[in-house]
Write an enzyme that holds these catalytic residues in place. Structure first.
Site, PDB file in Angstrom:
ATOM      1  CG  ASP A 114      15.780  41.541  34.877  1.00 54.28           C
ATOM      2  OD1 ASP A 114      15.160  42.696  34.769  1.00 54.28           O
ATOM      3  OD2 ASP A 114      15.984  41.005  33.710  1.00 54.28           O
ATOM      4  CE  LYS A 171      12.273  45.530  30.591  1.00 50.44           C
ATOM      5  NZ  LYS A 171      12.487  44.236  30.545  1.00 50.44           N
ATOM      6  CD  GLN A 177      11.906  41.188  28.050  1.00 47.15           C
ATOM      7  OE1 GLN A 177      12.701  42.259  28.622  1.00 47.15           O
ATOM      8  NE2 GLN A 177      10.644  40.917  28.991  1.00 47.15           N
TER       9      GLN A 177
END
Ligand code: NAD
Length: 295
Positions: free
Chosen positions: A122, A55, A99
């Site tokens: 997200d 990422k 995460q």
């Protein structure tokens, strides 16, 4: 019947990243804005470390600023929430993701709900999931968004198609079903308690699996000519002891029956990161009152 066409997620994701990079440059030149992404990692889970590194690398390649944080495995929930709060307050940070999985002593739901929904790239916050349910606004979860892009490159008209989604997680199955519904498909969601899964799958014009069960879906479960997207990422040991990645679908069997199929790896996976970068660009535009570019 001829073999299914491979849906090349790597290539489609590379095109999307190219567009996002071009729009990021335009944003910088026209408005002096540089999107900033903060990926927060708690602990040393090896897979998570790879995901975060990818990422960061891709965000930099887009010309975005990287505000990622790597925290010790002993970080408490209170400490993590403090960091999230600081990132929320930093105007240079447009996208925040924490995460998963998190250590067991941290409540993932509490953490997600504390991310500013405008920065929740997200798309996991209740606000964004609610917007998805309503069918407008909000940041869309990356993997489902990527699946829809892959479908759109494969089938010009989704209207009325029977779509079967395997898995009902909050991050893939449920949001994906909403997107498929919004695209006028008739959606069936299945899960670990579903009876006669093969029969339901055989009715699918579009079959999307996100269950994490290596090669469970066999060729005879698939309707001839169906489109198959395989979200699953599973590790498997080959006969000669090598570790390989496989999907939820028995690829060698399915490719003989379907009309189009995603490989694992190289299918849905690359789309997830590309969509995360797109969401970061969108979030930056929205937070600064700048028109969101057409992608
Ligand atoms: P999860 O464990 O949260 O959910 C799995 C779902 O599958 C559950 O709803 C469960 O009911 C269902 N399920 C399990 N066994 C089943 C069975 N035999 N029949 C029918 N349904 C069954 O998983 P998740 O986070 O949604 O991830 C699913 C898979 O997708 C995993 O392999 C994960 O690694 C992968 N994944 C890939 C990407 C990507 O970018 N490609 C992103 C997210 C997840």
């Amino acid at each position: 019947m001829s073999k299914a066409r491979l849906i090349d997620g790597k290539e489609i994701a590379a095109k999307l990243r190219k567009t996002v990079a071009a729009q990021t440059l335009t944003l910088r030149n026209s408005y002096g804005l540089v999107p900033g992404l903060a990926a927060v990692l708690v602990g040393e889970d090896p897979a998570s470390q790879i995901y975060i590194r990818n990422k960061e690398t891709h965000a930099r390649e887009m010309g975005m600023n990287n505000f990622s944080r790597k925290l010790s495995k002993n970080t408490s929930e209170a400490e993590l929430l403090k960091i999230v709060s600081k990132l929320n307050a930093n105007p240079e940070v447009n996208g925040i993701l924490v995460q998963q999985p998190l250590p067991t002593f941290i409540d993932a739901f509490t953490v997600i709900e504390n991310v500013d929904p405008a920065k929740d790239v997200d798309g996991f916050h209740s606000f964004n999931l609610g917007a998805l349910l309503r069918g407008s606004g909000g940041l869309v979860p990356c993997t489902p968004k990527g699946c829809m892009m892959l479908l759109e490159t494969t089938l010009s008209d989704l209207n009325g198609a029977n779509a079967v989604v395997l898995g009902r997680s909050n991050i893939v199955g449920k949001p994906l079903a909403q997107l498929l519904l919004a695209a006028n498909t008739t959606v069936t969601i299945t899960h670990s308690h579903t009876r006669d899964l093969p029969e339901i799958c055989r009715n699918a014009d579009i079959l999307i699996s996100a269950i994490g069960q290596p090669e469970l879906i066999k060729g005879h479960w698939i309707k001839p000519g169906a489109i198959v997207l395989d979200v699953g990422i599973n590790r498997k040991k080959t006969k000669d002891g090598k570790q390989i990645l496989v999907g939820d679908v028995d690829f060698d069997e399915a490719i003989e029956i379907a009309s189009a199929i995603t490989p694992v790896p190289g299918g849905v996976g690359p789309m997830t990161i590309a969509c995360l970068l797109e969401n970061t660009l969108i979030a930056c535009c929205q937070q600064n009152g700048v028109p969101v570019p057409e992608i």
